[in-house]
Design a protein around this motif. Structure first.
Motif, PDB file in Angstrom:
ATOM      1  N   ASN A  16      74.020  25.661   9.468  1.00  0.00           N
ATOM      2  CA  ASN A  16      74.067  26.650  10.538  1.00  0.00           C
ATOM      3  C   ASN A  16      74.261  25.916  11.867  1.00  0.00           C
ATOM      4  O   ASN A  16      73.499  25.004  12.191  1.00  0.00           O
ATOM      5  CB  ASN A  16      72.760  27.454  10.549  1.00  0.00           C
ATOM      6  N   ILE A  59      73.830  25.001  15.469  1.00  0.00           N
ATOM      7  CA  ILE A  59      72.801  25.195  16.489  1.00  0.00           C
ATOM      8  C   ILE A  59      73.401  25.143  17.880  1.00  0.00           C
ATOM      9  O   ILE A  59      73.054  25.932  18.751  1.00  0.00           O
ATOM     10  CB  ILE A  59      71.703  24.117  16.349  1.00  0.00           C
ATOM     11  N   SER A  60      74.302  24.178  18.111  1.00  0.00           N
ATOM     12  CA  SER A  60      74.914  24.075  19.441  1.00  0.00           C
ATOM     13  C   SER A  60      76.314  23.480  19.342  1.00  0.00           C
ATOM     14  O   SER A  60      76.620  22.741  18.411  1.00  0.00           O
ATOM     15  CB  SER A  60      74.048  23.218  20.376  1.00  0.00           C
ATOM     16  N   ILE A  64      74.401  20.686  13.751  1.00  0.00           N
ATOM     17  CA  ILE A  64      74.280  21.612  12.620  1.00  0.00           C
ATOM     18  C   ILE A  64      72.960  21.366  11.911  1.00  0.00           C
ATOM     19  O   ILE A  64      72.619  20.221  11.601  1.00  0.00           O
ATOM     20  CB  ILE A  64      75.443  21.435  11.626  1.00  0.00           C
ATOM     21  N   GLU A  65      72.234  22.450  11.656  1.00  0.00           N
ATOM     22  CA  GLU A  65      71.017  22.376  10.856  1.00  0.00           C
ATOM     23  C   GLU A  65      71.424  22.544   9.400  1.00  0.00           C
ATOM     24  O   GLU A  65      72.066  23.527   9.040  1.00  0.00           O
ATOM     25  CB  GLU A  65      70.051  23.480  11.270  1.00  0.00           C
ATOM     26  N   GLU A  91      71.301  23.519   5.736  1.00  0.00           N
ATOM     27  CA  GLU A  91      70.629  24.531   4.927  1.00  0.00           C
ATOM     28  C   GLU A  91      70.598  24.136   3.454  1.00  0.00           C
ATOM     29  O   GLU A  91      69.605  24.322   2.768  1.00  0.00           O
ATOM     30  CB  GLU A  91      71.354  25.872   5.088  1.00  0.00           C
ATOM     31  N   GLN A 138      69.196  17.688  10.361  1.00  0.00           N
ATOM     32  CA  GLN A 138      70.253  18.034  11.308  1.00  0.00           C
ATOM     33  C   GLN A 138      71.306  16.942  11.269  1.00  0.00           C
ATOM     34  O   GLN A 138      71.011  15.791  10.971  1.00  0.00           O
ATOM     35  CB  GLN A 138      69.717  18.147  12.736  1.00  0.00           C
ATOM     36  N   GLU A 185      78.461  28.839  17.505  1.00  0.00           N
ATOM     37  CA  GLU A 185      77.002  28.804  17.418  1.00  0.00           C
ATOM     38  C   GLU A 185      76.499  29.978  16.596  1.00  0.00           C
ATOM     39  O   GLU A 185      77.010  31.088  16.700  1.00  0.00           O
ATOM     40  CB  GLU A 185      76.388  28.862  18.816  1.00  0.00           C
ATOM     41  N   GLY A 186      75.507  29.709  15.749  1.00  0.00           N
ATOM     42  CA  GLY A 186      74.886  30.753  14.949  1.00  0.00           C
ATOM     43  C   GLY A 186      75.617  31.088  13.663  1.00  0.00           C
ATOM     44  O   GLY A 186      75.147  31.896  12.873  1.00  0.00           O
ATOM     45  N   LYS A 234      77.438  30.035   9.895  1.00  0.00           N
ATOM     46  CA  LYS A 234      77.259  29.087   8.786  1.00  0.00           C
ATOM     47  C   LYS A 234      78.614  28.592   8.288  1.00  0.00           C
ATOM     48  O   LYS A 234      79.566  29.364   8.192  1.00  0.00           O
ATOM     49  CB  LYS A 234      76.532  29.740   7.620  1.00  0.00           C
TER      50      LYS A 234
END
Length: 150
Positions: free
Chosen positions: A42, A44-45, A65-66, A68, A78, A94-95, A97
Motif C-alpha cells: 500500500n 504511503i507517500s 510502500i508498506e 502487505e 516498508q 497514495e493509498g 495497492k
C-alpha cells in the motif's frame, strides 16, 4: 480540400516526437526469476524529486510502500521505491495497492557488502517490470499465492 490537406500536413510537422514505452514481454516465471522483490503493498507517500531548482517537472519519484504480503525478497515492513519519470515509469497513487516486481537500487554511491541484500530497502521498478495496481493483477496474484503457499 487543399486547405484541409495543408492543415493536416502542418499539424504533423509541428507535433513533437513522443517516446512510447516498449517492453519486452515476460512471463510470470521470467519475472520471478529476474527480480529480487515481489510483493503487494500500500502506497504511503509519493515524493516528487527535481534535478535542480529550475526544473518545472520532476525527474524522479520516491515512493514509500508498506508491505502487505511478501512473495520474494527480504523486505522490511516498508520499502522505498525510486522511479525515474518516463514513459516506462510506474505511476503510483497514495493509498492505492500494487503488485510490485522490483530490483535493487544501485548507484555509484552504493556500498555493496555481505549485508547489502538483507539491509537495502531501496528498490527500482517500472512498467516493464510488471508492476501494476492490484485490480489489474488478480491472475498473477493468484498464481503467486499458489506458488508461495500464502
Amino acid at each position: 480540400m487543399k486547405k484541409f490537406i495543408l492543415l493536416f500536413f502542418f499539424s504533423f510537422l509541428f507535433v513533437g516526437i513522443s517516446k512510447a514505452c516498449i517492453c519486452e514481454e515476460q512471463t510470470l516465471e521470467e519475472r520471478i526469476e529476474k527480480y529480487h522483490f515481489i510483493f503487494i503493498g500500500n502506497v504511503i507517500s509519493v515524493e516528487d524529486i527535481f534535478s535542480d531548482s529550475t526544473s518545472t517537472w520532476p525527474d524522479q519519484q520516491r515512493i514509500v510502500i508498506e508491505i502487505e504480503k511478501k512473495f520474494k525478497g527480504n523486505q522490511s515492513e516498508q520499502i522505498i521505491v525510486e522511479s525515474e519519470l518516463s514513459s516506462c515509469a510506474s505511476f503510483f497513487e497514495e493509498g492505492k495497492k500494487y503488485l510490485v516486481f522490483a530490483g535493487h537500487s544501485i548507484t555509484n554511491k552504493t556500498e555493496i557488502n555481505e549485508n547489502f541484500v538483507a539491509t537495502n530497502n531501496k528498490v527500482v521498478t517500472g512498467k516493464c517490470y510488471g508492476t501494476r495496481a492490484v485490480e489489474f493483477s488478480k491472475k498473477e496474484i493468484q498464481e503467486l499465492e499458489n506458488r508461495y503457499n500464502q
